[in-house]
Scaffold this motif. Structure first.
Motif, PDB file in Angstrom:
ATOM      1  N   GLY A   8       0.830  -1.203   0.000  1.00 25.85           N
ATOM      2  CA  GLY A   8       0.000   0.000   0.000  1.00 25.85           C
ATOM      3  C   GLY A   8       0.862   1.250   0.000  1.00 25.85           C
ATOM      4  N   THR A   9       1.892   1.254  -0.848  1.00 30.08           N
ATOM      5  CA  THR A   9       2.823   2.392  -0.852  1.00 30.08           C
ATOM      6  C   THR A   9       2.240   3.611  -1.558  1.00 30.08           C
ATOM      7  OG1 THR A   9       3.826   1.421  -2.824  1.00 30.08           O
ATOM      8  CG2 THR A   9       4.921   1.005  -0.738  1.00 30.08           C
ATOM      9  N   ALA A  10       1.279   3.391  -2.449  1.00 29.73           N
ATOM     10  CA  ALA A  10       0.668   4.504  -3.187  1.00 29.73           C
ATOM     11  C   ALA A  10      -0.841   4.296  -3.293  1.00 29.73           C
ATOM     12  CB  ALA A  10       1.330   4.642  -4.547  1.00 29.73           C
ATOM     13  N   GLN A  11      -1.404   4.384  -4.502  1.00 26.19           N
ATOM     14  CA  GLN A  11      -2.874   4.305  -4.591  1.00 26.19           C
ATOM     15  C   GLN A  11      -3.391   2.875  -4.669  1.00 26.19           C
ATOM     16  OE1 GLN A  11      -1.112   4.671  -7.312  1.00 26.19           O
ATOM     17  NE2 GLN A  11      -2.307   4.755  -9.177  1.00 26.19           N
ATOM     18  N   LYS A  12      -2.469   1.901  -4.781  1.00 23.63           N
ATOM     19  CA  LYS A  12      -2.907   0.515  -4.855  1.00 23.63           C
ATOM     20  C   LYS A  12      -2.742  -0.176  -3.513  1.00 23.63           C
ATOM     21  CE  LYS A  12      -1.920  -1.066  -9.305  1.00 23.63           C
ATOM     22  NZ  LYS A  12      -0.916  -1.735 -10.129  1.00 23.63           N
ATOM     23  N   ILE A  31      -7.682  -0.699  -6.095  1.00 20.26           N
ATOM     24  CA  ILE A  31      -7.009   0.529  -6.497  1.00 20.26           C
ATOM     25  C   ILE A  31      -7.921   1.724  -6.272  1.00 20.26           C
ATOM     26  CG2 ILE A  31      -7.460   1.031  -8.938  1.00 20.26           C
ATOM     27  CD1 ILE A  31      -4.710   1.008  -9.562  1.00 20.26           C
ATOM     28  N   GLN A  32      -7.324   2.788  -5.725  1.00 19.40           N
ATOM     29  CA  GLN A  32      -8.108   4.009  -5.536  1.00 19.40           C
ATOM     30  C   GLN A  32      -8.273   4.686  -6.891  1.00 19.40           C
ATOM     31  OE1 GLN A  32      -6.129   7.344  -3.985  1.00 19.40           O
ATOM     32  NE2 GLN A  32      -7.962   8.326  -3.205  1.00 19.40           N
ATOM     33  N   LYS A  33      -9.498   4.988  -7.241  1.00 18.39           N
ATOM     34  CA  LYS A  33      -9.741   5.678  -8.535  1.00 18.39           C
ATOM     35  C   LYS A  33      -9.283   7.123  -8.397  1.00 18.39           C
ATOM     36  CE  LYS A  33     -12.545   2.677 -10.966  1.00 18.39           C
ATOM     37  NZ  LYS A  33     -11.886   1.584 -10.274  1.00 18.39           N
ATOM     38  N   ILE A  34      -8.390   7.520  -9.275  1.00 16.86           N
ATOM     39  CA  ILE A  34      -7.928   8.905  -9.195  1.00 16.86           C
ATOM     40  C   ILE A  34      -8.021   9.582 -10.554  1.00 16.86           C
ATOM     41  CG2 ILE A  34      -6.424   8.895  -7.182  1.00 16.86           C
ATOM     42  CD1 ILE A  34      -4.122   8.222  -9.129  1.00 16.86           C
ATOM     43  N   GLU A  42      -5.899  11.067   1.022  1.00 16.43           N
ATOM     44  CA  GLU A  42      -7.087  10.382   0.501  1.00 16.43           C
ATOM     45  C   GLU A  42      -6.774   8.921   0.156  1.00 16.43           C
ATOM     46  OE1 GLU A  42      -8.499  12.836  -2.701  1.00 16.43           O
ATOM     47  OE2 GLU A  42      -8.889  14.500  -1.318  1.00 16.43           O
ATOM     48  N   ALA A  43      -5.580   8.686  -0.358  1.00 17.78           N
ATOM     49  CA  ALA A  43      -5.172   7.307  -0.661  1.00 17.78           C
ATOM     50  C   ALA A  43      -5.092   6.499   0.631  1.00 17.78           C
ATOM     51  CB  ALA A  43      -3.833   7.294  -1.393  1.00 17.78           C
ATOM     52  N   ALA A  44      -4.566   7.135   1.684  1.00 17.23           N
ATOM     53  CA  ALA A  44      -4.458   6.463   2.985  1.00 17.23           C
ATOM     54  C   ALA A  44      -5.846   6.104   3.512  1.00 17.23           C
ATOM     55  CB  ALA A  44      -3.716   7.355   3.978  1.00 17.23           C
ATOM     56  N   GLN A  45      -6.776   7.031   3.325  1.00 15.82           N
ATOM     57  CA  GLN A  45      -8.155   6.800   3.749  1.00 15.82           C
ATOM     58  C   GLN A  45      -8.750   5.607   2.992  1.00 15.82           C
ATOM     59  OE1 GLN A  45      -9.579   8.355   6.221  1.00 15.82           O
ATOM     60  NE2 GLN A  45     -11.484   7.206   5.987  1.00 15.82           N
ATOM     61  N   HIS A  46      -8.474   5.564   1.704  1.00 17.20           N
ATOM     62  CA  HIS A  46      -8.921   4.440   0.861  1.00 17.20           C
ATOM     63  C   HIS A  46      -8.386   3.118   1.415  1.00 17.20           C
ATOM     64  CE1 HIS A  46      -7.871   1.582  -2.430  1.00 17.20           C
ATOM     65  NE2 HIS A  46      -9.112   1.803  -2.802  1.00 17.20           N
ATOM     66  N   HIS A  47      -7.100   3.103   1.763  1.00 17.32           N
ATOM     67  CA  HIS A  47      -6.493   1.875   2.295  1.00 17.32           C
ATOM     68  C   HIS A  47      -7.154   1.468   3.614  1.00 17.32           C
ATOM     69  CE1 HIS A  47      -3.907   2.464  -0.932  1.00 17.32           C
ATOM     70  NE2 HIS A  47      -2.735   2.643  -0.350  1.00 17.32           N
ATOM     71  N   GLY A  81       3.961   8.623   2.947  1.00 19.65           N
ATOM     72  CA  GLY A  81       3.890   8.472   4.400  1.00 19.65           C
ATOM     73  C   GLY A  81       2.534   8.037   4.935  1.00 19.65           C
ATOM     74  N   PRO A  82       1.463   8.759   4.649  1.00 20.33           N
ATOM     75  CA  PRO A  82       0.153   8.404   5.216  1.00 20.33           C
ATOM     76  C   PRO A  82      -0.298   6.999   4.813  1.00 20.33           C
ATOM     77  CG  PRO A  82       0.095  10.616   4.290  1.00 20.33           C
ATOM     78  CD  PRO A  82       1.415  10.017   3.881  1.00 20.33           C
ATOM     79  N   CYS A  83      -0.019   6.603   3.572  1.00 16.17           N
ATOM     80  CA  CYS A  83      -0.401   5.261   3.093  1.00 16.17           C
ATOM     81  C   CYS A  83       0.402   4.191   3.823  1.00 16.17           C
ATOM     82  CB  CYS A  83      -0.145   5.146   1.587  1.00 16.17           C
ATOM     83  SG  CYS A  83      -1.084   6.327   0.622  1.00 16.17           S
ATOM     84  N   LEU A  84       1.703   4.429   3.910  1.00 15.85           N
ATOM     85  CA  LEU A  84       2.576   3.464   4.582  1.00 15.85           C
ATOM     86  C   LEU A  84       2.162   3.262   6.028  1.00 15.85           C
ATOM     87  CD1 LEU A  84       6.076   4.647   3.262  1.00 15.85           C
ATOM     88  CD2 LEU A  84       4.923   2.504   2.685  1.00 15.85           C
TER      89      LEU A  84
END
Ligand code: AMP
Ligand code: MG
Length: 324
Positions: A8-12, A31-34, A42-47, A81-84
């Motif tokens: 979960g390093t980025a949008q996936k 995958i977060q739709k962007i 927002e990606a972190a929230q998705h995860h 950072g937030p995703c990680l």
């Protein structure tokens, strides 16, 4: 031994389950739709919202129970950072809850190791090309060393930005590949500096060229230029190191033109060209994290919970390779 790996390093977001023989029992992703590029929070929230159901789905697919998992691995970096932090917290929670060991792994090395597992490559020069990374990597003297890399943006990001700017859609890679099939060459800036690359000049010039050239021609020329740059640096690493395999991994690795250029180059050097056939292991995925976790654990590597802080700038060559 069964390892559950979280990516979960980025949008996936990905959850993979792998056994110690390298069988991929499950490899689930979301995958977060962007539309306008990744927003880390927002990606972190998705995860955070999707991780629990994804773990449940992976466990079900693998035909196991969560308590059958022997090891928890997660992507410790590099990444946003937030995703990680979301996946690290989840991994620590699972580890404490199940009373099973935890290992934070390097995302880039995970791409290489899953590529080696699936292609049976032994000691390749690896070109890792994705939305966030562009590196030429090979094993030497106890570490995976980076022999060349982008000095600005990743090649996948460059293609995505180009597509976004011209309102072609997202992700840009497959769209540009399709357009390029009907294109002719126009000159665009080629930028290799020593063993390193830069893509932002090519991006700017391509967007500008699209104002007075057919989009197919710009797409074709953007690919030709970027992929020739990547092939040049990979070729030099191959020749200097005297290795006999070229491995291609990362989300951009599915591109047929890039594959062809590298295949032709490898052939000239009497080297094998290898790319995993399974698409789900080329881009970011949980199975690669689980597999590297197994390799590290079996080689004796152990990590304490307090050593699982995320590393946004985790370098490929920081990791002492104990499993080769
Ligand atoms: P990853 O970061 O490894 O998940 O890979 C995502 C990146 O791969 C994005 O930048 C996509 O545009 C890119 N990509 C996907 N398919 C293709 C393709 N057919 N050609 C080039 N790039 C691609
Ligand atoms: Mg990646």
């Amino acid at each position: 031994m069964i390892c559950l790996g979280i990516e979960g390093t980025a949008q996936k977001l990905g959850v993979g389950i792998v056994d110690e023989d390298g069988n991929i029992l499950a490899n689930e992703g979301k995958i977060q739709k962007i539309v306008e590029g990744i927003h880390p929070r927002e990606a972190a929230q998705h995860h955070a919202e999707n991780l629990k159901p994804l773990i449940e789905r992976a466990v079900e697919k693998a035909g196991i129970k969560l308590k059958d998992v022997d090891l928890i691995a997660f992507s410790q970096g590099p990444g946003l950072g937030p995703c990680l932090r979301v996946i690290a917290v989840a991994a620590r929670t699972l580890s404490l809850m199940l009373k099973k060991p935890i290992i934070g792994v390097n995302h880039c090395i995970a791409h290489i190791e899953i590529g080696k597992l699936l292609t049976k490559a032994k000691d390749p020069v690896t070109l890792y090309v994705s939305g966030g990374n562009t590196q030429v990597i090979a094993y030497a003297d106890g570490r995976y060393r980076v022999f060349g890399e982008t000095l600005d943006i990743a090649v996948g990001n460059m293609i995505d930005q180009f597509a976004r700017e011209l309102k072609l859609g997202a992700p840009g890679g497959p769209i540009v590949e399709k357009l390029a099939e009907k294109g002719k060459y126009i000159p665009l800036p080629y930028s290799v500096k020593g063993m390193d690359l830069t893509f932002s000049g090519l991006l700017t010039a391509s967007i500008k060229a699209a104002k007075n050239h057919r989009i197919e021609d710009v797409a074709f020329s953007l690919q030709e230029t970027a992929f020739a740059m990547l092939t040049e640096v990979t070729e030099r690493a191959l020749a200097q190191l005297g290795k006999k395999e070229v491995l291609l991994v990362g989300g951009v690795a599915v591109n047929k033109r890039l594959q062809q250029m590298l295949r032709d180059m490898a052939k000239e050097h009497g080297a094998k060209f290898l790319v995993p056939e399974r698409r789900d292991v080329l881009g970011d995925n949980g199975a690669m994290i689980a597999w590297l976790g197994i390799l590290m654990f079996k080689s004796g590597y152990r990590q304490k919970i307090e050593d699982t802080l995320v590393k946004q700038k985790f370098r490929t060559d920081e990791v002492e390779v104990t499993w080769i």
